[in-house]
Scaffold this motif. Structure first.
Motif, PDB file in Angstrom:
ATOM      1  N   ARG A 135       1.285  -4.187  -4.016  1.00 49.53           N
ATOM      2  CA  ARG A 135       1.026  -3.958  -5.454  1.00 49.53           C
ATOM      3  C   ARG A 135       2.241  -4.358  -6.287  1.00 49.53           C
ATOM      4  O   ARG A 135       2.098  -4.957  -7.349  1.00 49.53           O
ATOM      5  CB  ARG A 135       0.677  -2.489  -5.715  1.00 49.53           C
ATOM      6  CG  ARG A 135      -0.698  -2.101  -5.295  1.00 49.53           C
ATOM      7  CD  ARG A 135      -1.811  -2.707  -6.144  1.00 49.53           C
ATOM      8  NE  ARG A 135      -1.791  -2.137  -7.475  1.00 49.53           N
ATOM      9  CZ  ARG A 135      -1.926  -2.825  -8.596  1.00 49.53           C
ATOM     10  NH1 ARG A 135      -2.109  -4.114  -8.568  1.00 49.53           N
ATOM     11  NH2 ARG A 135      -1.890  -2.221  -9.764  1.00 49.53           N
ATOM     12  N   SER A 162       1.113   3.637   2.838  1.00 53.86           N
ATOM     13  CA  SER A 162       1.303   3.611   1.384  1.00 53.86           C
ATOM     14  C   SER A 162       2.388   2.625   0.984  1.00 53.86           C
ATOM     15  O   SER A 162       2.286   1.963  -0.058  1.00 53.86           O
ATOM     16  CB  SER A 162       1.663   5.004   0.865  1.00 53.86           C
ATOM     17  OG  SER A 162       0.595   5.891   1.044  1.00 53.86           O
ATOM     18  N   ALA A 201       2.081  -0.293  -1.563  1.00 56.24           N
ATOM     19  CA  ALA A 201       2.984  -0.331  -2.716  1.00 56.24           C
ATOM     20  C   ALA A 201       3.773  -1.641  -2.776  1.00 56.24           C
ATOM     21  O   ALA A 201       3.987  -2.188  -3.862  1.00 56.24           O
ATOM     22  CB  ALA A 201       3.945   0.860  -2.670  1.00 56.24           C
TER      23      ALA A 201
END
Length: 163
Positions: free
Chosen positions: A149, A142, A146
């Motif tokens: 992103r 993740s 992240a």
């Protein structure tokens, strides 16, 4: 219907490493990787490259501990997306070669995790997989997502095909 310990641990690790590879491919199409390798969410968090390395370490460590085998050594020196994807490929190859019966046998025993600082933890098989391996794997995967992103990459969710 219940799933086996092998099914609970090894396929999710393979899938997440496959996802990481796809995310790196997509991000590499959108921005120079040199700008992303050292990207991080906060100054005191690990950078992108280290997050990938840790996800790999968690997966190969889990397979090795559960199957009673030796995890392949990886030097944590990756300095490009190609090298990070190769690390994922080598980890996936190791995971695919793990004997499901050995994982089943190891799941019933004590699992000891020793950290570089000398500390460590002891688990039974179910707690190791559901309370340590998968949460840590998903956390670091993740963080890879992240970070990408946060840098403006991956406007759409990209996931590996079902295995």
């Amino acid at each position: 219907m219940s799933i086996t310990p092998y099914e609970a641990c090894i396929p999710p690790c393979i899938t997440m490493l496959g996802n990481i590879k796809l995310w790196l491919d997509k991000a590499g199409e959108q921005m120079p990787e040199a700008e992303l390798l050292e990207a991080r969410l906060a100054p005191d968090m690990y950078a992108l490259a280290r997050q990938v390395q840790i996800a790999s370490d968690i997966a190969k460590g889990a397979a090795a501990r559960l199957s009673g085998s030796e995890a392949p050594a990886m030097a944590d020196t990756e300095a490009s997306f190609a090298e990070l994807k190769d690390r994922c490929d080598r980890t996936i190859a190791f995971l695919q070669g793990v004997d499901p019966a050995a994982v089943e046998a190891g799941y019933g025993g004590e699992i000891v995790v020793t950290f570089p600082n000398g500390g460590g933890m002891r688990f039974n098989g179910p707690t190791y997989v559901s309370g340590f391996v998968l949460p840590n794997l998903y956390f670091h995967a993740s963080m890879v997502y992240a970070i990408l992103r946060g840098a403006g990459m991956l406007a759409e969710v990209v996931s590996a095909p079902e295995r």
